[in-house]
Design an enzyme around this catalytic site. Structure first.
Site, short mmCIF file in Angstrom:
data_model
loop_
_atom_site.label_atom_id
_atom_site.label_comp_id
_atom_site.label_asym_id
_atom_site.label_seq_id
_atom_site.Cartn_x
_atom_site.Cartn_y
_atom_site.Cartn_z
N LYS A 102 -4.54 -13.88 -15.45
CA LYS A 102 -4.19 -15.05 -15.87
C LYS A 102 -3.90 -15.43 -17.35
O LYS A 102 -2.93 -15.77 -18.09
CB LYS A 102 -5.44 -16.04 -15.48
CG LYS A 102 -4.79 -17.43 -15.78
CD LYS A 102 -5.66 -18.60 -15.25
CE LYS A 102 -5.75 -18.76 -13.82
NZ LYS A 102 -6.84 -19.52 -13.39
N ARG A 157 -11.42 -21.72 -17.45
CA ARG A 157 -10.84 -21.17 -16.18
C ARG A 157 -11.26 -19.49 -16.34
O ARG A 157 -10.81 -19.08 -17.19
CB ARG A 157 -9.39 -21.21 -16.03
CG ARG A 157 -8.89 -22.64 -15.90
CD ARG A 157 -7.49 -22.83 -15.71
NE ARG A 157 -6.94 -24.01 -16.08
CZ ARG A 157 -6.77 -24.63 -14.93
NH1 ARG A 157 -6.85 -24.23 -13.75
NH2 ARG A 157 -6.19 -26.04 -14.98
N GLY A 176 -9.88 -18.63 -6.00
CA GLY A 176 -10.99 -19.50 -5.47
C GLY A 176 -12.48 -18.77 -5.55
O GLY A 176 -13.35 -19.56 -5.03
N MET A 183 -13.92 -17.62 -8.23
CA MET A 183 -15.03 -17.70 -9.39
C MET A 183 -14.88 -19.26 -9.86
O MET A 183 -13.99 -19.83 -9.14
CB MET A 183 -14.52 -16.92 -10.40
CG MET A 183 -15.07 -15.58 -10.06
SD MET A 183 -14.85 -14.27 -11.24
CE MET A 183 -12.93 -14.32 -11.28
N ARG A 240 2.37 -15.28 -12.31
CA ARG A 240 1.92 -13.89 -11.89
C ARG A 240 3.04 -13.38 -10.99
O ARG A 240 3.59 -14.13 -10.28
CB ARG A 240 0.45 -13.71 -11.41
CG ARG A 240 0.33 -14.44 -10.02
CD ARG A 240 -0.96 -14.40 -9.57
NE ARG A 240 -0.92 -15.47 -8.50
CZ ARG A 240 -2.07 -16.18 -7.88
NH1 ARG A 240 -3.07 -15.95 -8.48
NH2 ARG A 240 -1.75 -17.04 -7.07
N HIS A 295 -12.02 9.31 21.13
CA HIS A 295 -11.08 9.86 21.53
C HIS A 295 -9.83 8.96 21.81
O HIS A 295 -8.89 9.13 21.77
CB HIS A 295 -11.46 10.52 22.91
CG HIS A 295 -10.48 10.98 23.69
ND1 HIS A 295 -9.81 10.23 24.74
CD2 HIS A 295 -9.96 12.27 23.88
CE1 HIS A 295 -8.80 10.91 25.57
NE2 HIS A 295 -9.07 12.05 24.96
N SER A 324 -4.42 25.33 7.50
CA SER A 324 -3.91 23.97 7.70
C SER A 324 -5.46 23.21 7.60
O SER A 324 -6.19 23.73 8.34
CB SER A 324 -3.33 23.94 8.96
OG SER A 324 -3.23 22.42 9.10
N CYS A 365 -3.55 18.86 8.74
CA CYS A 365 -3.23 18.26 9.96
C CYS A 365 -4.25 17.06 10.73
O CYS A 365 -4.17 16.77 11.62
CB CYS A 365 -3.05 19.12 11.04
SG CYS A 365 -4.25 20.31 11.46
N TYR A 371 2.72 20.52 2.76
CA TYR A 371 3.08 19.59 3.85
C TYR A 371 1.79 18.66 4.36
O TYR A 371 0.80 19.07 4.28
CB TYR A 371 3.71 20.24 4.86
CG TYR A 371 2.87 20.96 5.87
CD1 TYR A 371 2.29 20.60 6.79
CD2 TYR A 371 2.93 22.52 5.77
CE1 TYR A 371 1.51 21.35 7.59
CE2 TYR A 371 2.27 23.24 6.35
CZ TYR A 371 1.25 22.39 7.61
OH TYR A 371 0.64 23.67 8.24
C1 PEP Z 1 -9.16 18.31 12.50
O1 PEP Z 1 -10.54 18.99 12.83
O2 PEP Z 1 -8.84 17.76 11.67
C2 PEP Z 1 -8.25 18.81 13.41
C3 PEP Z 1 -7.00 18.47 13.31
O3 PEP Z 1 -8.55 19.18 14.72
P1 PEP Z 1 -9.16 18.16 15.98
O4 PEP Z 1 -9.11 16.87 15.44
O5 PEP Z 1 -8.38 18.64 17.21
O6 PEP Z 1 -10.69 18.79 15.90
#
Ligand code: PEP
Ligand code: MG
Length: 910
Positions: free
Chosen positions: A29, A98, A107, A109, A351, A467, A794, A862, A882
């Site tokens: 502000k 203020r 809101g 403070m 703002r 899962h 990976s 991954c 990647y």
């Molecule tokens: C991981 O452990 O990050 C992975 C990609 O393998 P998973 O989730 O299949 O154990």
């Protein structure tokens, strides 16, 4: 040194001394009031006390040295500018005090208005205000006494912790005595009486008279604003919004202007564009003859801002001019608060305004068109979380539905359908064209077909990496997990929630973003942005500003990013969709998913084989099936790299559950049946039972223990690659070994794999890389050694987080993460966003040491973090090649990879 200590620290800035980039010091502000002042806009004069003063006060409980004098000096300048003195009995200057932190905390403070009023100056104020309109404001006296009672009320509550209800009750009493419900019916005498009542309340709670000395009022109000930084609601809000706790708030002391001085006065809020859709135009509300709090409190109905043109054309035109100027200056949507005091316009705040996800894209695109920003800046102004929001179907909000339970928003989206409790029933009903919601306590790999068939998945247990959550996100399917108010009874095919019973076939709706569960069908709208990514909307030829903006910004992100984006996919269909979403390869094909369903029996035979002949027969039967799986994927990904991970999960997942088997055997024995085969199975299941299967016989360990298993997979991969290549497409397989902790594990697998590959590939021109997951902390810490045997790494950040923290992936989020979040041990689950300091450090070490040992080492990630916006920035920073994520996250990762590249290059940030 000694000299430096005598230099007084600057704790107070006149508005003319600040600017918009000083938010850290002056708060949002204060910084923006300074900016507007310097632009020559009509801002009431004032000054800002810095966040540093607040921090010093909070650390010691006392105002830092020099602060009081600096306030006095700035107050004197303010008085001079206004030609009035604070609390002058004849013509008092009044000020507002203020809060204003670096990040907006609406809101949370405190604010105290009308500081400077006392028993004498209230008379002076009345005399000065005597031009006020008798009809609408009740006259100058009324105005002055109303201002005074507001001060006592706000001051009492904020500064002296007098319970607010006491003032409310006194106000209600006054209205009752007058026979009205409306504050505006109270006249000057009523309000004078109310001031007396308020003063008594003040005395009763504080043991002292309401302070009459204006400077004392000011000092106490400033103190109260400092302290409000640590008020409970502010602390909670910061935790929720992930705002650091040590920033402190600035305090703005501003000359009061009044919007409640008659019909030629008023107050309003405005946006320079529509914050919901991004459309250009004038959006705002105005309330004549009122103060800002009245607008917020909804005491009277506001009118659209356009009405102001009729009421006060001069102010309206001036306001529009200022709004255009602010947009041009901030180069963004601004929101504004203003007051008109007797025909004179004052700007109280501006703002860069908050906006919806859709508006963020649309506005960024418009600003590029208008030449106000370039595409780098446009990219910087949107984010992956907004894009993700735009990609999920949503419930239509015009329908009123009350949730019956709330779980974890595990995979976003909105889904309605008939409740089913088994995978088989889900498949059956879906085949009949029904939408179904699969409801389970928790899911396991056997539920896969049901999850594919279902519109959404609802579980009563499990967190964001359960899962159900991981698989649902992978499929882009809506999932609410851990809705523990729901008691699921699968055998009886029903669940109970809040005393209501829901049976198979009843309809429920689940919101995977908010985690809310509704009974009945809430209507759903598809996402246009997904239709665009899917290729069914052509951005050049449709008149949808959102899709056009998304297309433009995504194209720029692709042009700018250094990180490639791959996908986690294990079917041809997923691979194809991910390609449409822009994936440049597969970073993780989890082969264990290919061992379920009707192949399960073959796997069981493999695990339970009594000799080589039996085992080889099972493997020989699996080989052509696997080869076909890989051929399909290589064909879909023609020319792009495909990382196939050798089988990973614990063995018990392929065998019947121990308890059920034991019961079956006992019952059969009781009946005198021949149970030799079942007994053998039971013995095998017992032998393989593990207390901690996630840390047991998985991944490479399995490959080293079951002869021929990895060899069969390697052969299937190589043969599929050769077949696809010979048919004219290009297969680029990368074989990945899971759960490696020591280079010797990898070397053993690699030696065998290389032999098979050499034999299969021959002169086909197919090149197969061999690399490893880095998902066991020991692998990260010995990455230099492991890189000698790996062509790529990976990072499996799911397991790396599990093993780095010692948190069981499937249990902890539902079990105790709420407490860790509450305590601020982390601000977000480390399974969701990479823990930079710990798990991230393992990634950094492995990347550095791996590359030192093998400079051409390819690096990717991954784990689930590959699609998390913040984590993508981290992976960019540590130099990965990647990220790989579920198909639906691919556009998010592309966008964030582009943003990360632009931000590293130093685009100016807001
Ligand atoms: C991981 O452990 O990050 C992975 C990609 O393998 P998973 O989730 O299949 O154990
Ligand atoms: Mg793993």
């Amino acid at each position: 040194m000694a000299k430096q200590e005598t230099v007084e620290h600057k704790y107070v800035y006149a508005f003319a001394e600040g600017n918009k980039d000083l938010k850290e010091l002056l708060g949002g502000k204060g910084a923006n009031l300074a900016e507007m002042t310097n632009l020559g806009l009509p801002v009431p004069p004032g000054f800002t006390i810095t966040t540093e003063a607040c921090k010093a006060y909070l650390a010691t409980g006392e105002e830092p040295d020099g602060l009081a004098d600096q306030i006095a000096a700035h107050l004197a300048s303010l008085e001079q500018a206004m030609g009035k003195r604070l609390g002058d009995p004849e013509d008092p200057l009044l000020v507002s005090v203020r809060s204003g932190a670096k990040f907006s905390m609406p809101g949370m403070m405190e604010t105290v208005l009308n500081v400077g009023l006392n028993d004498r100056s209230v008379q002076g104020l009345a005399r000065q205000a005597s031009g006020a309109d008798e009809q609408t404001s009740g006259g100058a006296d009324r105005f002055a006494w109303d201002s005074y009672r507001r001060l006592i009320q706000m001051f009492g509550k904020t500064v002296c912790e007098v319970p607010g209800e006491e003032f409310e009750h006194a106000l209600d009493d006054a209205k009752r005595a007058k026979g009205t419900h409306d504050d505006l019916d109270l006249d000057a005498d009523d309000l004078r009486g109310l001031v007396d009542a308020y003063k008594k309340i003040f005395f009763k709670h504080t043991g002292r008279e309401f302070p009459q000395e204006p400077r004392e009022q000011l000092d106490l109000a400033i103190r109260a604003v400092f302290e409000s930084w640590n008020a409970e609601r502010a602390v909670l809000y910061r935790r929720q919004e992930r705002i650091p706790a040590d920033l402190g708030t600035a305090v703005n002391v501003v000359a009061m202007v009044f919007g409640n001085l008659g019909p030629d006065s008023g107050t309003g809020v405005a946006f320079t564009r529509d914050p919901a859709s991004g459309a250009q135009g004038i959006y705002g509300d105005y309330l004549a003859n009122a103060q800002g709090e009245d607008v917020v409190a909804g005491i009277r109905n506001t009118v659209p801002l356009q009405e102001l043109e009729r009421l006060d054309k001069k102010s309206y035109d001036e306001l529009l001019g200022i709004m255009a100027r602010l947009e041009g200056h901030y180069k963004d949507l601004c929101d504004i608060e203003f007051t008109i005091e007797r025909g004179k316009l004052w700007m109280l705040q501006t703002r860069v305004g908050k906006r919806t996800a859709a508006a963020a894209f649309v506005i960024a695109g418009q600003l590029v068109d208008e030449g106000l920003i370039d595409l780098d800046e446009a990219l910087h102004r949107v984010n992956g979380a907004q894009l993700a929001q735009l990609m999920f179907p949503r419930f239509r909000l015009d329908h009123e539905f009350q949730p019956v339970a709330k779980g974890i928003g595990a995979s976003p989206g909105a889904a309605s359908g008939k409740v089913v409790f088994t995978s088989a029933r889900a498949v059956e009903l879906a085949a009949e064209g029904e939408s179904v919601i699969l409801v389970r306590r928790e899911t396991n790999p056997d539920d896969l077909n049901g999850m594919i068939a279902a519109q959404g998945i609802l579980t009563s247990r499990g967190g964001k990496t359960s899962h159900a959550a991981v698989v649902a996100r992978g499929m882009g399917k809506t999932c609410v997990s851990g809705a523990d108010e729901i008691e699921v009874n699968v055998p009886q095919r029903r669940f109970v929630v809040g005393g209501q019973t829901v049976v198979e076939g009843d309809v429920v709706s689940i919101d995977g973003t908010t985690g809310k569960v509704y009974l009945g069908e809430v209507p759903v709208m598809p996402s246009e942005v997904v239709q665009y990514f899917e290729g069914s909307l052509d951005p050049e030829h449709i008149d949808n500003p959102l899709v056009r903006a998304v297309h433009r910004i995504m194209s720029h992100a692709d042009a700018r990013r250094r990180l490639a984006v791959r996908t986690n996919a294990d079917t041809g269909a997923d691979a194809a969709r991910a390609r449409r979403f822009g994936a440049e390869g597969i970073g993780l094909c989890r082969t264990e998913h290919m061992f379920l369903g009707d192949r399960r029996e073959l796997v069981e035979r493999l695990i339970l084989a009594r000799d080589n002949t039996e085992r080889e027969a099972a493997l020989a039967a699996l080989l052509p099936l696997q080869r076909a799986d890989f051929e399909e994927i290589f064909r879909e990904m023609d020319g792009m790299p495909v990382t196939v991970r050798l089988i990973d999960p614990p063995l018990h997942e392929f065998l019947p559950p121990l308890e059920q088997l034991a019961v079956n055997v006992a019952v059969a024995q009781e009946r005198g049946e021949d149970v030799a085969q079942e007994e053998a199975l039971l013995a095998a299941v017992r032998r393989m039972h593990e207390e901690n299967p996630m840390l047991g016989l998985r991944g490479v360990r399995l490959g080293l223990v079951i002869p021929g298993l990895f060899a069969m997979q390697v052969r299937a991969i190589a043969e599929a690659a050769v077949t696809v290549t010979r048919s004219g497409a290009a297969a680029r397989p990368e074989i990945m070994v899971p759960l490696v902790g020591a280079v010797q594990e990898l070397e053993t697998v690699r030696a065998e794999a290389e032999k098979i590959i050499a034999e299969v590939v021959g002169d086909s021109g197919v090149e197969v890389l061999i690399g490893t997951m880095i998902e066991v902390p020991r692998a990260a810490l010995t990455a230099g050694q492991i890189a000698e045997a790996a062509q790529f790494f990976s990072f499996g950040t799911n397991d790396l987080t599990q093993m780095g923290w010692g948190f069981s992936r499937d249990d902890v989020e539902g079990a105790f993460f709420w407490r860790y979040l509450e305590l601020g041990i982390f601000g977000i689950s480390p399974f969701e966003s990479i823990d930079r300091d710990g798990v991230g450090r393992l990634v950094r070490i492995a990347a550095e040491e791996g590359r030192a040992a093998r400079p051409e080492l390819k690096l990717g990630v991954c784990g689930e973090h590959g699609g998390d916006p913040e984590s993508v920035h981290f992976f960019h920073e540590v130099g990965l090649d990647y990220v790989s994520c579920s198909p639906f996250r691919v556009p998010v990762a592309r966008l964030e990879a582009g943003r990360a590249a632009v931000e590293t290059n130093g685009s100016d940030s807001r």
